[in-house]
Design a protein around this motif. Structure first.
Motif, PDB file in Angstrom:
ATOM      1  N   MET A   1       0.846  -1.179   0.000  1.00 24.31           N
ATOM      2  CA  MET A   1       0.000   0.000   0.000  1.00 24.31           C
ATOM      3  C   MET A   1       0.891   1.241   0.000  1.00 24.31           C
ATOM      4  SD  MET A   1      -3.144   0.956   2.492  1.00 24.31           S
ATOM      5  CE  MET A   1      -2.374   1.443   4.006  1.00 24.31           C
ATOM      6  N   PRO A   2       0.628   2.196  -0.877  1.00 25.03           N
ATOM      7  CA  PRO A   2       1.436   3.409  -0.934  1.00 25.03           C
ATOM      8  C   PRO A   2       1.322   4.216   0.362  1.00 25.03           C
ATOM      9  CG  PRO A   2       0.102   3.196  -2.907  1.00 25.03           C
ATOM     10  CD  PRO A   2      -0.354   2.146  -1.950  1.00 25.03           C
ATOM     11  N   ILE A   3       2.418   4.842   0.724  1.00 29.25           N
ATOM     12  CA  ILE A   3       2.485   5.661   1.928  1.00 29.25           C
ATOM     13  C   ILE A   3       2.392   7.128   1.543  1.00 29.25           C
ATOM     14  CG2 ILE A   3       3.963   6.326   3.879  1.00 29.25           C
ATOM     15  CD1 ILE A   3       2.929   3.422   4.006  1.00 29.25           C
ATOM     16  N   ASN A   4       1.551   7.866   2.238  1.00 28.51           N
ATOM     17  CA  ASN A   4       1.469   9.310   2.074  1.00 28.51           C
ATOM     18  C   ASN A   4       2.272   9.928   3.214  1.00 28.51           C
ATOM     19  OD1 ASN A   4       0.840  12.005   2.055  1.00 28.51           O
ATOM     20  ND2 ASN A   4      -1.374  11.724   2.016  1.00 28.51           N
ATOM     21  N   PRO A   5       3.454  10.512   2.920  1.00 26.28           N
ATOM     22  CA  PRO A   5       4.282  11.042   3.997  1.00 26.28           C
ATOM     23  C   PRO A   5       3.665  12.234   4.724  1.00 26.28           C
ATOM     24  CG  PRO A   5       5.214  11.606   1.866  1.00 26.28           C
ATOM     25  CD  PRO A   5       4.049  10.686   1.611  1.00 26.28           C
ATOM     26  N   ALA A   6       2.568  12.786   4.198  1.00 27.72           N
ATOM     27  CA  ALA A   6       1.896  13.898   4.861  1.00 27.72           C
ATOM     28  C   ALA A   6       0.706  13.426   5.700  1.00 27.72           C
ATOM     29  CB  ALA A   6       1.426  14.912   3.814  1.00 27.72           C
ATOM     30  N   ALA A   7       0.412  12.119   5.677  1.00 30.93           N
ATOM     31  CA  ALA A   7      -0.726  11.581   6.429  1.00 30.93           C
ATOM     32  C   ALA A   7      -0.439  11.612   7.927  1.00 30.93           C
ATOM     33  CB  ALA A   7      -1.001  10.152   5.982  1.00 30.93           C
ATOM     34  N   PRO A   8      -1.486  11.624   8.729  1.00 27.83           N
ATOM     35  CA  PRO A   8      -1.274  11.567  10.183  1.00 27.83           C
ATOM     36  C   PRO A   8      -0.600  10.243  10.569  1.00 27.83           C
ATOM     37  CG  PRO A   8      -3.591  11.983   9.656  1.00 27.83           C
ATOM     38  CD  PRO A   8      -2.880  11.691   8.364  1.00 27.83           C
ATOM     39  N   TYR A   9       0.116  10.271  11.670  1.00 26.88           N
ATOM     40  CA  TYR A   9       0.816   9.082  12.153  1.00 26.88           C
ATOM     41  C   TYR A   9      -0.184   8.028  12.612  1.00 26.88           C
ATOM     42  CZ  TYR A   9       4.111   6.183  14.675  1.00 26.88           C
ATOM     43  OH  TYR A   9       4.875   5.131  15.109  1.00 26.88           O
ATOM     44  N   ASP A  10       0.030   6.786  12.203  1.00 25.36           N
ATOM     45  CA  ASP A  10      -0.804   5.652  12.607  1.00 25.36           C
ATOM     46  C   ASP A  10      -0.040   4.844  13.647  1.00 25.36           C
ATOM     47  OD1 ASP A  10      -2.310   3.355  12.898  1.00 25.36           O
ATOM     48  OD2 ASP A  10      -2.043   2.680  10.831  1.00 25.36           O
ATOM     49  N   ASP A  11      -0.491   4.865  14.890  1.00 33.30           N
ATOM     50  CA  ASP A  11       0.239   4.173  15.957  1.00 33.30           C
ATOM     51  C   ASP A  11       0.069   2.653  15.926  1.00 33.30           C
ATOM     52  OD1 ASP A  11      -2.295   3.794  17.015  1.00 33.30           O
ATOM     53  OD2 ASP A  11      -1.866   4.796  18.910  1.00 33.30           O
ATOM     54  N   GLN A  12      -0.578   2.137  14.889  1.00 29.86           N
ATOM     55  CA  GLN A  12      -0.701   0.684  14.717  1.00 29.86           C
ATOM     56  C   GLN A  12       0.277   0.146  13.676  1.00 29.86           C
ATOM     57  OE1 GLN A  12      -2.561  -1.287  16.820  1.00 29.86           O
ATOM     58  NE2 GLN A  12      -2.593   0.720  17.826  1.00 29.86           N
ATOM     59  N   ASN A  13       1.196   0.974  13.178  1.00 31.19           N
ATOM     60  CA  ASN A  13       2.176   0.482  12.212  1.00 31.19           C
ATOM     61  C   ASN A  13       3.156  -0.461  12.909  1.00 31.19           C
ATOM     62  OD1 ASN A  13       4.938   1.832  12.700  1.00 31.19           O
ATOM     63  ND2 ASN A  13       3.557   3.612  12.726  1.00 31.19           N
ATOM     64  N   VAL A  14       3.808  -1.299  12.128  1.00 23.81           N
ATOM     65  CA  VAL A  14       4.669  -2.342  12.673  1.00 23.81           C
ATOM     66  C   VAL A  14       5.799  -1.782  13.531  1.00 23.81           C
ATOM     67  CG1 VAL A  14       6.125  -2.523  10.603  1.00 23.81           C
ATOM     68  CG2 VAL A  14       5.879  -4.493  12.108  1.00 23.81           C
ATOM     69  N   PHE A  15       6.372  -0.640  13.179  1.00 24.70           N
ATOM     70  CA  PHE A  15       7.477  -0.096  13.967  1.00 24.70           C
ATOM     71  C   PHE A  15       6.988   0.474  15.292  1.00 24.70           C
ATOM     72  CE2 PHE A  15       9.989   0.576   9.804  1.00 24.70           C
ATOM     73  CZ  PHE A  15      10.304  -0.764   9.764  1.00 24.70           C
ATOM     74  N   ALA A  16       5.807   1.059  15.309  1.00 27.15           N
ATOM     75  CA  ALA A  16       5.224   1.518  16.575  1.00 27.15           C
ATOM     76  C   ALA A  16       5.005   0.322  17.503  1.00 27.15           C
ATOM     77  CB  ALA A  16       3.917   2.257  16.331  1.00 27.15           C
ATOM     78  N   LYS A  17       4.555  -0.784  16.933  1.00 27.21           N
ATOM     79  CA  LYS A  17       4.344  -1.999  17.732  1.00 27.21           C
ATOM     80  C   LYS A  17       5.668  -2.562  18.238  1.00 27.21           C
ATOM     81  CE  LYS A  17      -0.052  -3.254  15.662  1.00 27.21           C
ATOM     82  NZ  LYS A  17      -0.819  -4.273  14.930  1.00 27.21           N
ATOM     83  N   ILE A  18       6.720  -2.491  17.427  1.00 29.70           N
ATOM     84  CA  ILE A  18       8.049  -2.931  17.876  1.00 29.70           C
ATOM     85  C   ILE A  18       8.517  -2.049  19.030  1.00 29.70           C
ATOM     86  CG2 ILE A  18      10.493  -2.972  17.207  1.00 29.70           C
ATOM     87  CD1 ILE A  18       9.545  -4.095  14.466  1.00 29.70           C
ATOM     88  N   LEU A  19       8.353  -0.738  18.908  1.00 30.96           N
ATOM     89  CA  LEU A  19       8.765   0.169  19.988  1.00 30.96           C
ATOM     90  C   LEU A  19       8.025  -0.124  21.291  1.00 30.96           C
ATOM     91  CD1 LEU A  19       9.063   3.583  18.102  1.00 30.96           C
ATOM     92  CD2 LEU A  19      10.924   2.320  19.212  1.00 30.96           C
ATOM     93  N   ARG A  20       6.762  -0.538  21.190  1.00 29.25           N
ATOM     94  CA  ARG A  20       5.974  -0.855  22.387  1.00 29.25           C
ATOM     95  C   ARG A  20       6.234  -2.272  22.898  1.00 29.25           C
ATOM     96  NH1 ARG A  20       1.787   1.824  19.335  1.00 29.25           N
ATOM     97  NH2 ARG A  20       0.854  -0.202  18.862  1.00 29.25           N
ATOM     98  N   GLY A  21       7.034  -3.054  22.177  1.00 24.21           N
ATOM     99  CA  GLY A  21       7.314  -4.424  22.592  1.00 24.21           C
ATOM    100  C   GLY A  21       6.230  -5.419  22.234  1.00 24.21           C
ATOM    101  N   GLU A  22       5.299  -5.019  21.361  1.00 24.68           N
ATOM    102  CA  GLU A  22       4.214  -5.914  20.951  1.00 24.68           C
ATOM    103  C   GLU A  22       4.649  -6.888  19.875  1.00 24.68           C
ATOM    104  OE1 GLU A  22       1.009  -3.310  19.801  1.00 24.68           O
ATOM    105  OE2 GLU A  22       0.976  -2.359  21.778  1.00 24.68           O
ATOM    106  N   ILE A  23       5.702  -6.553  19.146  1.00 25.19           N
ATOM    107  CA  ILE A  23       6.283  -7.408  18.114  1.00 25.19           C
ATOM    108  C   ILE A  23       7.762  -7.543  18.448  1.00 25.19           C
ATOM    109  CG2 ILE A  23       6.869  -7.607  15.661  1.00 25.19           C
ATOM    110  CD1 ILE A  23       4.349  -6.037  15.017  1.00 25.19           C
TER     111      ILE A  23
END
Length: 125
Positions: A1-23
């Motif tokens: 899926m294309p990424i819009n770099p101007a879109a609001p941040y989605d805290d469910q992205n894989v890296f956010a989950k890695i930072l939270r220790g969920e992945i």
């Protein structure tokens, strides 16, 4: 899926989950500004991702919105990881994809560090 770099941040992205220790991830380095880990699908003998701890979609978002302290801390972390992994001596590639045409796949700023072999031309195809 294309990424819009101007879109609001989605805290469910894989890296956010890695930072939270969920992945789980294979940690290389962390500090108050950044987290670095091995890519699960390496494209070179050394392929490390470095991500800021803040909620930034892309390099554009980060450079416009992050504090000077966050920017300096993140850039220093990227350099630290490259040195710590022995990439500086033989050379390495640092890459941050931004948006659809840049090939960005995850809407959280991340810098790829590639090394461990000659990397060939900068842009293929």
């Amino acid at each position: 899926m294309p990424i819009n770099p101007a879109a609001p941040y989605d805290d469910q992205n894989v890296f956010a989950k890695i930072l939270r220790g969920e992945i789980p991830s294979q940690e290389v380095y962390q500090d108050e500004f950044a987290y670095a880990f091995h890519d699960v699908n390496p494209q070179a003998p050394v392929h490390i991702l470095v991500i800021p701890r803040g909620s930034y979609v892309s390099w554009d978002d980060f450079s416009a919105q992050a504090s000077a302290e966050e920017i300096a801390g993140f850039v220093r972390a990227v350099g630290h990881v490259a040195r710590e992994q022995g990439l500086v001596v033989r050379g390495y590639r640092m890459m941050a994809n931004i948006g659809r045409n840049g090939g960005q796949e995850v809407a959280h700023l991340h810098v790829h560090l590639f090394g461990g072999r000659p990397l060939g031309p900068m842009i293929g195809e």
